[in-house]
Design a protein around this motif. Structure first.
Motif, PDB file in Angstrom:
ATOM      1  N   LYS A  53       6.240  -7.792   3.842  1.00  0.00           N
ATOM      2  CA  LYS A  53       6.270  -7.833   2.381  1.00  0.00           C
ATOM      3  C   LYS A  53       4.923  -7.473   1.757  1.00  0.00           C
ATOM      4  O   LYS A  53       4.729  -7.625   0.549  1.00  0.00           O
ATOM      5  N   ALA A  54       3.992  -6.997   2.563  1.00  0.00           N
ATOM      6  CA  ALA A  54       2.709  -6.557   2.007  1.00  0.00           C
ATOM      7  C   ALA A  54       2.940  -5.387   1.061  1.00  0.00           C
ATOM      8  O   ALA A  54       3.688  -4.456   1.363  1.00  0.00           O
ATOM      9  N   ARG A  55       2.307  -5.444  -0.104  1.00  0.00           N
ATOM     10  CA  ARG A  55       2.449  -4.390  -1.118  1.00  0.00           C
ATOM     11  C   ARG A  55       1.130  -3.679  -1.394  1.00  0.00           C
ATOM     12  O   ARG A  55       1.107  -2.551  -1.855  1.00  0.00           O
ATOM     13  N   MET A  56       0.039  -4.366  -1.138  1.00  0.00           N
ATOM     14  CA  MET A  56      -1.241  -3.885  -1.645  1.00  0.00           C
ATOM     15  C   MET A  56      -2.361  -4.475  -0.797  1.00  0.00           C
ATOM     16  O   MET A  56      -2.283  -5.641  -0.389  1.00  0.00           O
ATOM     17  N   ILE A  57      -3.374  -3.643  -0.499  1.00  0.00           N
ATOM     18  CA  ILE A  57      -4.600  -4.128   0.138  1.00  0.00           C
ATOM     19  C   ILE A  57      -5.678  -4.130  -0.933  1.00  0.00           C
ATOM     20  O   ILE A  57      -5.970  -3.090  -1.530  1.00  0.00           O
ATOM     21  N   TYR A  58      -6.261  -5.300  -1.191  1.00  0.00           N
ATOM     22  CA  TYR A  58      -7.338  -5.409  -2.171  1.00  0.00           C
ATOM     23  C   TYR A  58      -8.671  -5.479  -1.438  1.00  0.00           C
ATOM     24  O   TYR A  58      -8.833  -6.307  -0.532  1.00  0.00           O
ATOM     25  N   THR A  59      -9.614  -4.633  -1.831  1.00  0.00           N
ATOM     26  CA  THR A  59     -10.911  -4.647  -1.156  1.00  0.00           C
ATOM     27  C   THR A  59     -12.046  -4.317  -2.118  1.00  0.00           C
ATOM     28  O   THR A  59     -11.871  -3.556  -3.081  1.00  0.00           O
ATOM     29  N   VAL A  60     -13.194  -4.925  -1.850  1.00  0.00           N
ATOM     30  CA  VAL A  60     -14.462  -4.558  -2.502  1.00  0.00           C
ATOM     31  C   VAL A  60     -15.310  -3.938  -1.399  1.00  0.00           C
ATOM     32  O   VAL A  60     -16.023  -4.641  -0.690  1.00  0.00           O
ATOM     33  N   PRO A  61     -15.237  -2.612  -1.220  1.00  0.00           N
ATOM     34  CA  PRO A  61     -15.861  -2.025  -0.029  1.00  0.00           C
ATOM     35  C   PRO A  61     -17.386  -2.038  -0.042  1.00  0.00           C
ATOM     36  O   PRO A  61     -18.000  -2.065   1.024  1.00  0.00           O
ATOM     37  N   ASP A  62     -17.993  -1.994  -1.215  1.00  0.00           N
ATOM     38  CA  ASP A  62     -19.449  -1.881  -1.307  1.00  0.00           C
ATOM     39  C   ASP A  62     -20.067  -3.201  -1.747  1.00  0.00           C
ATOM     40  O   ASP A  62     -19.808  -3.662  -2.862  1.00  0.00           O
ATOM     41  N   SER A 122       1.080 -13.316 -11.084  1.00  0.00           N
ATOM     42  CA  SER A 122       2.141 -12.549 -10.429  1.00  0.00           C
ATOM     43  C   SER A 122       2.695 -13.272  -9.207  1.00  0.00           C
ATOM     44  O   SER A 122       3.606 -12.761  -8.546  1.00  0.00           O
ATOM     45  N   GLN A 123       2.162 -14.463  -8.919  1.00  0.00           N
ATOM     46  CA  GLN A 123       2.664 -15.321  -7.850  1.00  0.00           C
ATOM     47  C   GLN A 123       2.769 -14.624  -6.501  1.00  0.00           C
ATOM     48  O   GLN A 123       3.818 -14.629  -5.853  1.00  0.00           O
ATOM     49  N   PRO A 124       1.656 -14.033  -6.040  1.00  0.00           N
ATOM     50  CA  PRO A 124       1.688 -13.390  -4.725  1.00  0.00           C
ATOM     51  C   PRO A 124       1.582 -14.416  -3.605  1.00  0.00           C
ATOM     52  O   PRO A 124       1.135 -15.541  -3.811  1.00  0.00           O
ATOM     53  N   ALA A 125       1.986 -13.988  -2.396  1.00  0.00           N
ATOM     54  CA  ALA A 125       1.520 -14.636  -1.172  1.00  0.00           C
ATOM     55  C   ALA A 125       0.324 -13.820  -0.691  1.00  0.00           C
ATOM     56  O   ALA A 125       0.119 -12.683  -1.143  1.00  0.00           O
ATOM     57  N   VAL A 168       3.300  -9.826  -0.752  1.00  0.00           N
ATOM     58  CA  VAL A 168       2.026 -10.160  -0.107  1.00  0.00           C
ATOM     59  C   VAL A 168       0.918  -9.201  -0.548  1.00  0.00           C
ATOM     60  O   VAL A 168       1.104  -7.982  -0.546  1.00  0.00           O
ATOM     61  N   ILE A 169      -0.212  -9.777  -0.945  1.00  0.00           N
ATOM     62  CA  ILE A 169      -1.445  -9.013  -1.160  1.00  0.00           C
ATOM     63  C   ILE A 169      -2.366  -9.302   0.026  1.00  0.00           C
ATOM     64  O   ILE A 169      -2.571 -10.457   0.391  1.00  0.00           O
ATOM     65  N   VAL A 170      -2.878  -8.236   0.628  1.00  0.00           N
ATOM     66  CA  VAL A 170      -3.798  -8.373   1.755  1.00  0.00           C
ATOM     67  C   VAL A 170      -5.219  -8.312   1.200  1.00  0.00           C
ATOM     68  O   VAL A 170      -5.558  -7.378   0.458  1.00  0.00           O
TER      69      VAL A 170
END
Lengths: 387, 387
Positions: free
Chosen positions: A155-164, A127-130, A109-111
């Motif tokens: 199953k979360a592996r990574m938090i993706y963010t654009v903070p600005d 990469s076929q994430p959920a 899982v990508i958050v």
């Protein structure tokens, strides 16, 4: 491969090329602000330099001098690092691809923020994430809801963010939420992928620390890029990450394309030596602030009052919220493009899990002021006369 | 990720930078032959052109004009195609990565020459392939043995080959074997990945048709590159493939890095419009032919007579065969580098399955004639005095 998305971005880039359409669709910087004379001079100098090194192969991690210069830029932005912590990439997009290839197995899982950057969804898709998603408000990702999302997604592996000045909404993650995001990543042992292409294009408000500068456990991969502050055509981005993560990304770099263009790395490096990047960025900030104001002003004057627009403190985009039941994709296809001759990006495509139809992303950096006015006015006429 | 190899190529590129060592290690073209003046002129013109298009984003498949020009080059080389059949890549290395990501699941088999190009093994590694290998002789891959290899490997998905002046051996696949390879690929329903970076650097013998030109079933992915015939620093390669394969590679291109550098694509395109690439290649062929002769002549005069060297009809490399029991890696580490101050690539690393120690790859394009002579003489002294 099944999950690779159709090239929505590619189709929009194609639209942008039709001169009879006013496009607020792409994420193009303003080409009239490109430092053409300076770039022409640095390319001439590096190409004619004895030895031809700028035309030859170069180390896959990037030209050493450029890595030093990027590290210095990052240090100036509050991130302790040296050249060895920097990997030069083929645009920060390549960092999105590498992070997913490195960290995500199919079904992991990508958050992400909801909505999030479409290019990231495209980069992650092979990469076929959920996905697990966290709503966004005026202060960025709702970190008060992130804890629950992480608890529900082991199953979360990574938090993706654009903070600005997030893509697509334009909102900025508050300092309190930045700290909360890092605390939650620590608690759940997650990597944070911080994507900052617009970070230095700030019009108002106070600069906030990067997530990387708040990271005490080496779990933030910080991505930067020259695409918006210099020119996109160089395709130079970079990753700043802990040594183990950077080493693995470095191996993927050799595998993926051997190296970023030596010519472009050498040109960027000489540009940074010869000219004042921050002075150039100051000009961009001033120019884009005027364009942002022009678009927000035009929206207030021309669009129906029930349409909300974010008022970003920087970046390239504002985000429109229409009334529930409005289908921005259908409006674009049936009205905006064929009749108003205006393009934008319908919002549905930015939602990883459940597309929501009543949103639109508008770019204000690419068009001249008079086309911003004319395009929004045309959109307003079309929206006022909709059935 | 587990299979990503250590950056052997990266380490060798680093060696090449030590000026006190004569390196025959890398695959560098001769920088004194780079068309610097012409490239400086085209970069100046594209950067200063009104509108700034060369610095802006571009379509992910590549600049349309450049795709046309590449298609014309391919047509001139016997491959029927149009611009729509061409995908511009970040060097042909990116095509190796895409082919593996597209076609190979973990444990699927890639069939290669034995030995084969190390960069391809590095590109394939993240896809976690198994390998089946086919020996090479003076006429390239032993296609008489390929049938048996394919019969024994039902999980084979792809045959990877460098048919012209192979890396590392310098040998060229004969016409009869090209036809046999295609027939076997047809029979076993396999994709053929044809990698041709050296193809146009021919010194002697007759040009042979590409595998792509012999392909009647759309199963050859042909990779080309400007790295050896123009300059590596541009990082421009391309794939020519059937529409379904090219479309899938195009989706991976958007995901991986959005696009190849607009500046570099525009520069290559204007170079092709303004100058005669084939005339430039003719100069390269003549110069490299002289260097190849110088190296082969020095080998005959200086190295022990029991060391065999291939005499390539083109390309950048000759391949040394030492007597069984000789360890070229140990010799390089213990003698050649510290004492003779000469670098080459020990052959073991080029064998996908079973490293064989008694080989070495020598590059003859990068060094000037006098260093070729001095380096081979130094190697010869070291080899004559070995215990």
């Amino acid at each position: 491969m099944a999950q690779v998305r159709p090239s929505a971005i590619g189709e929009l880039l194609a639209l942008g090329a039709d001169p009879s359409i006013i496009s607020f669709g792409g994420g193009y910087p303003d080409a009239t602000l490109f430092p053409a004379d300076q770039l022409a001079k640095v390319f001439d100098e590096i190409i004619r330099a004895p030895g031809g090194a700028a035309m030859q192969y170069a180390p896959s991690d990037g030209l050493p001098r450029l890595r030093e210069q990027i590290a210095a830029l990052m240090v100036a932005d509050g991130m302790a690092c040296t050249a060895g912590d920097v990997l030069v990439l083929q645009g920060s997009q390549q960092g999105l691809d590498f992070a997913a290839r490195m960290l995500v197995d199919p079904g992991d899982v990508i958050v992400t923020e909801d909505p999030t950057f479409l290019g990231a969804l495209i980069a992650f898709a092979p990469s076929q994430p959920a996905y697990a998603v966290v709503p966004v408000d005026a202060h960025g990702m709702r970190t008060d809801l992130l804890a629950g999302v992480l608890a529900a997604n082991p199953k979360a592996r990574m938090i993706y963010t654009v903070p600005d000045f997030q893509n697509p909404t334009g909102v900025t993650l508050s300092l309190a939420r930045r700290k909360e995001l890092i605390a939650l990543a620590n608690r759940h042992d997650l990597i944070v992928l911080e994507d900052t292409p617009y970070r230095h294009i700030r019009f108002s408000g106070q600069n906030l620390p990067t997530l990387k500068s708040l990271d005490t456990e080496g779990r933030v991969i910080h991505l930067g890029s020259f695409s918006k502050v210099l020119v996109p055509g160089l395709r130079i981005g970079w990753a700043l990450a802990a040594p183990d993560l950077l080493a693995r990304m470095g191996l993927l770099k050799v595998a993926a394309d051997t190296q970023t263009s030596t010519l472009n790395m050498a040109a960027a490096s000489l540009f940074l030596d010869r000219y004042d990047l921050w002075a150039h960025i100051a000009r961009l900030r001033a120019a884009y602030a005027v364009k942002k104001e022009a678009m927000l002003d035009a929206i207030r004057r021309h669009l129906p009052q029930d349409i909300a627009a974010t008022d970003p403190e920087g970046g390239l985009f504002t985000w429109l919220t229409f009334d529930e039941g409005f289908d921005a994709t259908a409006f674009m296809r049936d009205v905006a493009l064929p009749k108003a001759r205006v393009a934008f990006v319908p919002g549905a495509t930015f939602f990883p899990l459940t597309p929501r139809a009543n949103f639109a992303r508008l770019n204000f950096s690419a068009q001249p002021i008079e086309k911003i006015e004319a395009g929004i006015a045309a959109l307003g006429r079309a929206l006022h006369t909709r059935p």
